[in-house]
Every structure is written in C-alpha cells, then in structure tokens.
Design a protein around this motif. Structure first.
Motif, PDB file in Angstrom:
ATOM      1  N   GLY A   1      -2.649  -9.493  -8.637  1.00  0.00           N
ATOM      2  CA  GLY A   1      -3.287 -10.308  -7.514  1.00  0.00           C
ATOM      3  C   GLY A   1      -3.105 -11.713  -7.107  1.00  0.00           C
ATOM      4  O   GLY A   1      -2.134 -12.462  -6.392  1.00  0.00           O
TER       5      GLY A   1
ATOM      6  N   LEU B   1       4.024 -10.980   0.910  1.00  0.00           N
ATOM      7  CA  LEU B   1       2.812 -10.364   1.044  1.00  0.00           C
ATOM      8  C   LEU B   1       1.835  -9.465   1.382  1.00  0.00           C
ATOM      9  O   LEU B   1       1.231  -8.559   0.769  1.00  0.00           O
ATOM     10  N   THR B   2       2.048  -8.885   2.146  1.00  0.00           N
ATOM     11  CA  THR B   2       1.877  -7.668   3.071  1.00  0.00           C
ATOM     12  C   THR B   2       2.540  -6.406   2.368  1.00  0.00           C
ATOM     13  O   THR B   2       1.779  -5.823   2.333  1.00  0.00           O
TER      14      THR B   2
ATOM     15  N   LEU C   1       0.356  -5.917  -0.850  1.00  0.00           N
ATOM     16  CA  LEU C   1      -1.075  -5.457  -0.030  1.00  0.00           C
ATOM     17  C   LEU C   1      -0.757  -4.234   0.222  1.00  0.00           C
ATOM     18  O   LEU C   1      -1.540  -3.128  -0.136  1.00  0.00           O
TER      19      LEU C   1
ATOM     20  N   TYR D   1      -2.448  -0.889  -2.098  1.00  0.00           N
ATOM     21  CA  TYR D   1      -3.201  -0.178  -0.338  1.00  0.00           C
ATOM     22  C   TYR D   1      -3.024   1.405  -0.857  1.00  0.00           C
ATOM     23  O   TYR D   1      -3.655   2.194  -0.535  1.00  0.00           O
TER      24      TYR D   1
ATOM     25  N   PHE E   1      -7.848  -2.455  -4.760  1.00  0.00           N
ATOM     26  CA  PHE E   1      -7.362  -3.022  -3.360  1.00  0.00           C
ATOM     27  C   PHE E   1      -7.899  -4.186  -3.795  1.00  0.00           C
ATOM     28  O   PHE E   1      -8.074  -5.631  -3.601  1.00  0.00           O
TER      29      PHE E   1
ATOM     30  N   GLY F   1      -6.419  -7.480  -3.802  1.00  0.00           N
ATOM     31  CA  GLY F   1      -6.069  -9.121  -1.887  1.00  0.00           C
ATOM     32  C   GLY F   1      -6.951 -10.426  -2.370  1.00  0.00           C
ATOM     33  O   GLY F   1      -6.927 -10.950  -2.256  1.00  0.00           O
ATOM     34  N   CYS F   2      -8.184 -10.321  -2.688  1.00  0.00           N
ATOM     35  CA  CYS F   2      -9.395 -11.300  -3.179  1.00  0.00           C
ATOM     36  C   CYS F   2      -8.146 -12.649  -3.855  1.00  0.00           C
ATOM     37  O   CYS F   2      -8.063 -13.729  -4.152  1.00  0.00           O
TER      38      CYS F   2
ATOM     39  N   MET G   1      -5.066 -12.164  -4.861  1.00  0.00           N
ATOM     40  CA  MET G   1      -3.490 -12.615  -4.347  1.00  0.00           C
ATOM     41  C   MET G   1      -4.459 -14.663  -2.859  1.00  0.00           C
ATOM     42  O   MET G   1      -3.520 -14.675  -3.529  1.00  0.00           O
TER      43      MET G   1
END
Length: 96
Positions: free
Chosen positions: A10, A51-52, A55, A59, A66, A70-71, A73
């Motif tokens: 991340g 970034l999208t 994720l 996911y 996840f 995410g946190c 990143m």
C-alpha cells in the motif's frame, strides 16, 4: 493477504501514485521551467488512475488485506504531499 505485505505494498502504490504530479511539482519549484495546465491535469489523471486500479486489483484479488492496503496507500500519499506542501510553502515565502 498478510497485513505486513498489505501495508508495504500500500505504501509503495501510494508513492507510485505521486510520481507524475511530483515531477511537475519539482519543475515548478525550480522556477525556470513553465508547467502547463494540460500537463498538470494529465498528471492528476494518471495519479487517480494508478491509485484506482491498484485498489480495484487488490479488492478483486483478495478481501483479506484490503483495509490495511487502502489505509497505507492513502496515508503514504497524503504524507508525501504534506511534505511537498511544506517545501512549496517555504519556497514561496523565501525561507529555503
């Protein structure tokens, strides 16, 4: 995904999302180079897309790490830009 792996990956992907806008930011801090609005919008788009997709891949691959991914990143992305904002503020006010 193991939490340690999720956090490290991340952080790496968060920093990878900073590369394109950071290159423009460094050019703007130098002062001599002109940075166009189109290049800035493209850099933000590349960052958003990177970034999208990261994720989305995490996911769909696994749900286990996840939240940690995410946190980490988002945290590394925001920390990088907080440091760059301080650098930009110091450069703008002449306090190099």
């Amino acid at each position: 995904m193991e939490p340690r792996v999720a956090i490290v990956s991340g952080v790496l992907f968060g920093l990878m999302g900073c590369v394109a806008p950071a290159a423009l930011f460094e050019r703007a801090l130098r002062g001599g180079a002109q940075v166009s609005l189109g290049a800035a919008i493209a850099a933000v788009g590349v960052s958003f897309f990177t970034l999208t997709v990261a994720l989305l891949v995490v996911y769909t691959a696994t749900n286990a790490g996840f939240l940690e991914f995410g946190c980490a990143m988002v945290g590394s992305f925001l920390l990088f830009w907080a440091v760059e904002a301080v650098r930009g503020w110091r450069c703008a006010t002449g306090g190099r």
